[in-house]
Design an enzyme around this catalytic site. Structure first.
Site, short mmCIF file in Angstrom:
data_model
loop_
_atom_site.label_atom_id
_atom_site.label_comp_id
_atom_site.label_asym_id
_atom_site.label_seq_id
_atom_site.Cartn_x
_atom_site.Cartn_y
_atom_site.Cartn_z
N VAL A 16 33.05 6.14 -5.38
CA VAL A 16 34.04 6.78 -6.25
C VAL A 16 33.42 7.18 -7.58
O VAL A 16 33.56 8.32 -8.03
CB VAL A 16 35.25 5.85 -6.48
CG1 VAL A 16 36.22 6.47 -7.49
CG2 VAL A 16 35.97 5.57 -5.18
N SER A 108 44.25 0.17 -4.98
CA SER A 108 44.22 0.43 -3.54
C SER A 108 45.63 0.36 -2.98
O SER A 108 46.49 -0.34 -3.52
CB SER A 108 43.33 -0.62 -2.85
OG SER A 108 43.55 -0.64 -1.46
N SER A 109 45.85 1.07 -1.88
CA SER A 109 47.17 1.04 -1.23
C SER A 109 47.51 -0.33 -0.66
O SER A 109 48.66 -0.60 -0.32
CB SER A 109 47.23 2.09 -0.12
OG SER A 109 46.22 1.84 0.85
N CYS A 110 46.51 -1.24 -0.58
CA CYS A 110 46.79 -2.58 -0.04
C CYS A 110 47.62 -3.42 -1.00
O CYS A 110 48.01 -4.53 -0.66
CB CYS A 110 45.50 -3.30 0.32
SG CYS A 110 44.53 -3.83 -1.10
N TYR A 137 42.07 -9.47 -2.40
CA TYR A 137 41.75 -8.22 -3.10
C TYR A 137 43.02 -7.59 -3.66
O TYR A 137 43.05 -7.13 -4.81
CB TYR A 137 41.05 -7.27 -2.12
CG TYR A 137 40.69 -5.92 -2.68
CD1 TYR A 137 39.60 -5.78 -3.54
CD2 TYR A 137 41.41 -4.78 -2.35
CE1 TYR A 137 39.24 -4.54 -4.05
CE2 TYR A 137 41.08 -3.54 -2.85
CZ TYR A 137 39.99 -3.42 -3.70
OH TYR A 137 39.65 -2.19 -4.20
N LYS A 141 44.13 -6.60 -7.60
CA LYS A 141 44.49 -5.25 -8.00
C LYS A 141 45.92 -5.19 -8.56
O LYS A 141 46.20 -4.42 -9.48
CB LYS A 141 44.33 -4.29 -6.82
CG LYS A 141 42.88 -4.02 -6.45
CD LYS A 141 42.13 -3.39 -7.61
CE LYS A 141 40.68 -3.09 -7.29
NZ LYS A 141 39.98 -2.48 -8.43
N THR A 165 44.71 5.99 -1.37
CA THR A 165 44.78 5.58 0.02
C THR A 165 43.37 5.26 0.51
O THR A 165 42.44 5.16 -0.28
CB THR A 165 45.43 6.70 0.86
OG1 THR A 165 45.70 6.22 2.18
CG2 THR A 165 44.55 7.94 0.92
N HIS A 180 34.47 -0.09 5.71
CA HIS A 180 35.82 0.25 6.17
C HIS A 180 35.73 1.04 7.48
O HIS A 180 34.66 1.37 7.95
CB HIS A 180 36.55 1.04 5.09
CG HIS A 180 36.94 0.22 3.91
ND1 HIS A 180 36.33 0.34 2.68
CD2 HIS A 180 37.85 -0.77 3.76
CE1 HIS A 180 36.86 -0.51 1.82
NE2 HIS A 180 37.78 -1.20 2.45
#
Length: 321
Positions: A16, A108-110, A137, A141, A165, A180
């Protein structure tokens, strides 16, 4: 004036961070700053504070994190919560103490509950239990998201949280133990194709789970553009999802990757392995209404990622990338 701002990218060598750096340079930003892990341990509060006092960045983009797939999260719960908490809290507090104008935190979407309604809206945060395979994680976040919210609320500072995402792209992690799903598929299909060419026998590829879970993917260069959009504009809220808003099953994804790589063998799904969350797709209308939307299709993104993998496969095999 914006082009002359001093911008610090935490995690500038990662997938990123490096994408943001490339995008900033392409837009004419000249005063972009990074610092290697060897020179700055983001888990060390003293070092981070000293760095901010010395460099006085005006904008901070937090792309630094310990990340990994299901097995990495499952086997390393303590560093996944502790390292990520230390990194983000040190950066946020140093930014606050040193009067940074804008701070962009990447999550993160998690962070959203396992059984949350789909698509995932920002307001679903903290409404139900998390997915157990990556809760360490996710909790770190979530703490970051709430810290951003607290700083905005108490001090009226321009701190923003972006929740991307599932990301993939140039400089992705292709280590099969920690990667991933999409980069893992690229490597597995490529290595099976390579072996098939040597043996003359179509090598199968084994993938985890049933293949039924649905996932959304975003090419990292699209995320970089979203980050710059948020950097250049003042947004009204503290939390925004970033994604395509479209998903597909892992079986469909595997077939697309297989086609691009031109692997001819069978795909075997190991149903003894966990699937994770049944479906995860983001509601992304808030940021789209502000004026940003992704431009790169999944096929284009996979092609670019695969080409980068091919160009760097020897380094990847040696675990240098």
């Amino acid at each position: 004036m914006m082009k002359s701002k001093k911008i610090y990218i935490a995690g500038h060598k990662g997938m990123v961070g490096s994408a943001v750096w490339r995008a900033l340079e392409a837009r004419g930003y000249k005063n972009v700053l990074g610092c290697s892990k060897q020179d700055l341990d983001l888990r060390n509060q003293y070092q981070v504070n000293h760095f901010f006092q010395k460099e006085q960045p005006e904008i901070v983009i937090d792309a630094a994190a310990l990340v990994g797939g299901i097995m990495a999260n499952k086997d390393n719960p303590y560093p996944f919560i502790m390292d990520n908490l230390q990194i983000q809290m040190n950066l946020m507090d140093a930014a606050h103490q040193n009067k940074v104008e804008k701070f962009i935190f990447l999550g993160s979407s998690c962070i959203y509950p396992k059984e949350a309604p789909q698509p995932l809206k920002e307001e679903y945060l903290l409404t139900a239990p998390l997915e157990p395979t990556n809760e360490w994680y996710a909790i770190a976040k979530i703490a970051g998201v709430k810290t951003v919210e607290a700083i905005r609320k108490q001090y009226n500072k321009d701190f923003v949280s972006l929740m991307p995402t599932n990301l993939y792209g140039i400089r992705d992690n292709f280590d099969l133990q920690t990667s991933h799903v999409l980069p893992a598929m690229i490597r597995k299909f490529y290595e099976a194709k390579e072996k098939s060419e040597k043996t003359g026998i179509n090598e199968p590829v084994e993938l985890w789970g049933t293949g039924n879970p649905k996932r959304e993917f975003l090419f990292v260069d699209d995320l970089a553009e979203a980050i710059i959009f948020v950097m250049e504009n003042k947004l009204e809220e503290s939390l925004y999802n970033v994604g395509s808003g479209e998903d597909l099953s892992l079986k469909e994804l595997a077939l697309r990757v297989q086609k691009i790589i031109e692997h001819q063998g069978e795909i075997i799904w190991d149903t003894s392995k966990p699937d994770g969350t049944p479906r995860k797709v983001m509601e992304v209308s808030k940021l789209k209404k502000m004026g940003w939307s992704p431009k790169i299709t999944l096929e284009q993104g996979i092609e670019e990622t695969y080409q980068w993998f091919l160009e760097n496969r020897e380094k990847i095999k040696e675990m240098k990338l």
